[in-house]
Scaffold this motif. Structure first.
Motif, PDB file in Angstrom:
ATOM      1  N   LEU A   1     -13.520   3.977  -7.918  1.00  0.00           N
ATOM      2  CA  LEU A   1     -12.251   4.223  -8.598  1.00  0.00           C
ATOM      3  C   LEU A   1     -12.228   3.343  -9.844  1.00  0.00           C
TER       4      LEU A   1
ATOM      5  N   TYR B   1      -7.553  11.222  -9.891  1.00  0.00           N
ATOM      6  CA  TYR B   1      -7.418   9.921  -9.247  1.00  0.00           C
ATOM      7  C   TYR B   1      -8.543   8.961  -9.618  1.00  0.00           C
ATOM      8  N   VAL B   2      -9.750   9.468  -9.842  1.00  0.00           N
ATOM      9  CA  VAL B   2     -10.830   8.562 -10.254  1.00  0.00           C
ATOM     10  C   VAL B   2     -10.772   8.273 -11.758  1.00  0.00           C
TER      11      VAL B   2
ATOM     12  N   PRO C   1      -0.808   0.530  -9.663  1.00  0.00           N
ATOM     13  CA  PRO C   1      -1.291   0.866  -8.314  1.00  0.00           C
ATOM     14  C   PRO C   1      -1.001   2.327  -7.940  1.00  0.00           C
ATOM     15  N   GLN C   2      -1.823   2.872  -7.033  1.00  0.00           N
ATOM     16  CA  GLN C   2      -1.619   4.267  -6.622  1.00  0.00           C
ATOM     17  C   GLN C   2      -0.228   4.480  -6.046  1.00  0.00           C
ATOM     18  N   SER C   3       0.258   3.527  -5.262  1.00  0.00           N
ATOM     19  CA  SER C   3       1.625   3.583  -4.745  1.00  0.00           C
ATOM     20  C   SER C   3       2.274   2.245  -5.065  1.00  0.00           C
ATOM     21  N   GLU C   4       3.433   2.286  -5.654  1.00  0.00           N
ATOM     22  CA  GLU C   4       4.074   1.054  -6.106  1.00  0.00           C
ATOM     23  C   GLU C   4       5.576   1.116  -5.852  1.00  0.00           C
ATOM     24  N   LYS C   5       6.100   0.096  -5.162  1.00  0.00           N
ATOM     25  CA  LYS C   5       7.547   0.034  -4.945  1.00  0.00           C
ATOM     26  C   LYS C   5       8.236  -0.371  -6.237  1.00  0.00           C
TER      27      LYS C   5
ATOM     28  N   MET D   1       9.823   4.369  -4.753  1.00  0.00           N
ATOM     29  CA  MET D   1       8.467   4.014  -5.178  1.00  0.00           C
ATOM     30  C   MET D   1       7.906   5.104  -6.069  1.00  0.00           C
TER      31      MET D   1
ATOM     32  N   ASN E   1       4.190   7.095  -6.993  1.00  0.00           N
ATOM     33  CA  ASN E   1       2.828   7.367  -6.531  1.00  0.00           C
ATOM     34  C   ASN E   1       2.108   8.156  -7.614  1.00  0.00           C
TER      35      ASN E   1
ATOM     36  N   ASN F   1     -15.382  -1.140  -5.313  1.00  0.00           N
ATOM     37  CA  ASN F   1     -14.037  -0.958  -5.834  1.00  0.00           C
ATOM     38  C   ASN F   1     -13.459  -2.321  -6.163  1.00  0.00           C
TER      39      ASN F   1
END
Lengths: 315, 49, 349
Positions: free
Chosen positions: C55, C250-251, C63-67, C272, C274, C36
């Motif tokens: 991935l 997701y992939v 990013p998968q989770s981002e603020k 955030m 996601n 990865n």
């Protein structure tokens, strides 16, 4: 295997022709090596699509939830135990089902096998207990017993526990299997070590929920992680939220999990998610002498009360 | 899962056992205080990008 | 004409080490049994012994989770209940070893995040901070079908540089000014380009393209009537095996959907976003509780219709897929986009 396939076809054709079932749920040949696709067959003509080999690791009980039809279902040992669990939990009725039992000698681990080679595998063939793997520049024959899914290597209920038809003679059950060595190792860790161990274990998790969705037990209309009023768990990839998901999911499977291995097989990141459910399986066996899905006659330990239930943890 | 054993307690106390209730609450609070604040299973701000 | 230079492997390593001074470097790293992308620590080299990362490189930009914002609920403070943007590091970053499919995917995703009407500042700033050093595929996988999905093992769109392993040396093609700048920072000499190097790269490209045997046909998708395709009977069969996990989305390097969440702790909080997935019922559920896509079949249909029909019609730039094959390799129940694409392309109402 070929004999199994012929028998599955023969039984399915008969059931459909005689109108005993509306559909048969089984597997059809996959488009990539070591993968078969769960499918349904509704007419005798389509029966020829059905296959069986060591790549049928997905638990077909998952496809029965709340269905209304009369269904013939191909079931290996673990599938049959989850069918029992489904019946006990009112997710399907026994009289809707014709269970086509498949005595099973284990499924091969596609992740493990792919990891042995540097390029993608192109063909996998199977003859008796030998698996031959081919790709660009390599060909190798492996013993099936060396590349079984972890749960299959430890399986002690390979034969269907409930069936209306059987596609072959029952197989010998594996004896003297130590099912819980890995769990005992984790149990000996200190709290700090355990914390780190699970942090590591889950570090690759992307919260795709393949483990949950491949699991026949996870049929809640709305999973606790999907509740939004109120929202119980954060939805990001924060490690605490990821951990909360995995632990709570495992607890929801306590006394119900048959260790079919679908969760681990489904995980795209290769996470050993069975370590969670197996701990609870071990506890249920030790505390309540219980193995899930073995009989329609007894209620599972977590929905019954007995005065002699162990209560050492209550002070 | 990596939580210290003394942080989680289960008790069975009848509504008539007021003194047992008091004792258990005192024991639990003393035990948890001795362990100090929970540092592991605790989400402050999401650890994300 | 773009220059192709030869870099011997020793020079390559030295050059990468020099890059740490001017870039945040990212590259494929092996963790357990797969690769990865992650940030490389100083002195760490990308692991180029890979087919492709598990991935996609999507998270390098998105990013998968981002603020996004932070806020306070403390009414004693003047700025209470006001969303304040969170400062981020958008200093130059370089992604070494991104495959051409993942790089082209960014251009497809750009159609969503960077349009004349709407600009997503997070995506755009992050995207622009990147220099993409593409790693051409000499050994494509049997599940790769990039050559019929508008891409290819040596595809250049979306890349600043493209390199290929040619045994004892690398061949590096300079595609943009950003790429040129990176070469300078690495101290590689761009003077030593040659027609021989270009020829050698061409030969490798042709050999790689010939190795790709998986194909899809997309020529008729545009002319299909959306309503007829929508109501095709094959969807029930396609969707049967699907367990509605989010693995494929997701992939996927081209899936862009997200969900916005606020999380508070006491009086402070963050907003955030996601990654979200059209495979999940929660993706479409309304505040009323009604869900317009309440069945599995509807959700599976949405994913394929979006990639292979709605996108085709809306952007006129082909399908929303680069043929990386990840969804095929990682689908737990073997739902194969190549098969679905053929069903759609050959569909007759």
């Amino acid at each position: 295997m070929l004999a199994y396939i012929e028998k599955i076809k023969e039984i399915s054709r008969r059931l459909l022709q005689e109108g005993n079932v509306d559909m048969v749920i089984g597997f059809r040949r996959g488009t990539v090596p070591m993968m078969n696709e769960p499918c349904f067959v509704k007419t005798p003509e389509d029966v020829d699509n059905l296959v069986w080999d060591s790549n049928c690791g997905i638990n077909l009980a998952n496809y029965l939830t709340n269905r209304q039809e009369k269904i013939g279902i191909v079931a290996k040992g673990c599938d049959s135990r989850n069918i029992v669990t489904h019946i006990i939990e009112n997710k399907i009725k026994r009289d809707q089902l014709v269970i086509i039992g498949v005595p099973c000698k284990g499924m091969i681990d596609r992740h493990k096998i792919q990891a042995m080679f540097e390029t993608e595998i192109e063909h996998v063939t199977e003859l008796d207990d030998k698996i031959t793997i081919k790709g660009v520049g390599f060909e190798k024959t492996l013993e099936k017993k060396d590349v079984l899914q972890d749960n299959c290597a430890l399986c002690i209920h390979r034969n269907p526990v409930i069936h209306d038809e059987l596609v072959g003679d029952l197989v010998d059950e594996q004896k003297n299997i130590d099912r819980y060595k890995d769990i005992r190792n984790i149990e000996t860790l200190s709290p700090e070590e355990k914390w780190r161990y699970f942090d590591n274990l889950l570090s690759a998790c992307i919260r795709c929920y393949a483990c949950r969705n491949a699991c026949p037990l996870c049929y809640c209309p709305t999973c606790f992680v999907d509740e939004s009023r109120p929202q119980w768990v954060g939805k990001s990839i924060d490690p605490i939220d990821i951990r909360t998901f995995h632990f709570l999911r495992a607890y929801h499977c306590a006394g119900r999990c048959t260790d079919c291995g679908s969760c681990e097989r489904a995980c795209p990141m290769g996470i050993k998610v069975r370590l969670f459910t197996k701990k609870l399986e071990k506890d249920c066996l030790e505390l309540f002498d219980w193995e899930a899905g073995m009989t329609l006659e007894k209620r599972p330990p977590l929905d019954t009360y007995r005065p002699d239930d162990p209560d050492d943890f209550i002070k | 899962m990596g939580i210290e054993p003394g942080r989680l307690h289960f008790s069975w106390i009848s509504s008539a056992e007021s003194t047992k209730f008091v004792d258990v609450v005192n024991d639990v609070t003393a035990g948890v205080k001795a362990l100090g604040p929970n540092k592991t299973f605790l989400k402050t701000e999401a650890k994300v990008a | 004409m773009m220059k192709v230079i030869i870099i011997n492997k020793e020079e390559w390593t030295k050059g990468l080490e020099r890059l740490y001074d001017s870039f945040r470097l990212f590259g494929p790293v092996k963790q357990d049994e797969f690769h990865n992308f992650r940030q490389l620590t100083k002195g760490e080299l990308p692991d180029l012994k890979l087919l492709n990362t598990r991935l996609s490189a999507k998270s390098m930009v998105y990013p998968q989770s981002e603020k996004m914002f932070e806020f306070t609920l403390d009414e004693n403070r003047d700025e209470h209940h006001i969303l304040k943007e969170i400062r981020k590091d958008y200093s130059p970053q370089a992604v070494i070893g991104i495959r051409p499919c993942d790089a082209r995917a960014f251009l497809l995703v750009k159609a969503n995040f960077d349009t004349p009407e709407n600009k997503d500042p997070y995506w755009i700033k992050s995207y622009e901070s990147n220099t993409f050093i593409g790693y051409a595929c000499n050994t494509p996988c049997p599940t790769c079908f990039c050559t019929t999905a508008g891409c290819g093992p040596f595809h250049e769109q979306g890349l600043d540089l493209l390199f290929v392993d040619a045994g004892d040396h690398y061949l590096l093609k300079i595609l943009t000014q950003k790429g040129e700048n990176l070469i300078i920072a690495a101290g590689w000499s761009s003077k030593e380009h040659s027609d021989d190097a270009r020829q050698e790269m061409e030969t490798l490209r042709r050999a790689a393209e010939e190795k790709i045997t998986a194909r899809i046909s997309t020529d008729k998708l545009k002319d299909k009537k959306t309503t007829e395709l929508f109501e095709a009977l094959f969807w029930e069969e396609v969707a049967f095996a699907c367990i509605n996990c989010g693995t494929c989305t997701y992939v996927c390097p081209t899936c862009w959907c997200f969900d916005i969440q606020d999380e508070t702790l006491g009086l402070s909080g963050i907003r955030m976003r996601n990654w979200d997935s059209c495979m999940y019922p929660l993706f479409t559920v309304h505040g009323s509780g009604h869900n317009p896509r309440s069945t599995k079949m509807q959700r599976v249909r949405q994913r394929f219709m979006h990639k292979l029909k709605y996108y085709v019609d809306k952007y006129g730039d082909g399908i929303q897929c680069v043929g990386c094959g990840r969804c095929i390799r990682h689908c737990p129940v073997n739902i194969d986009i190549r098969k679905v694409c053929d069903l759609m392309n050959n569909f007759e109402a």
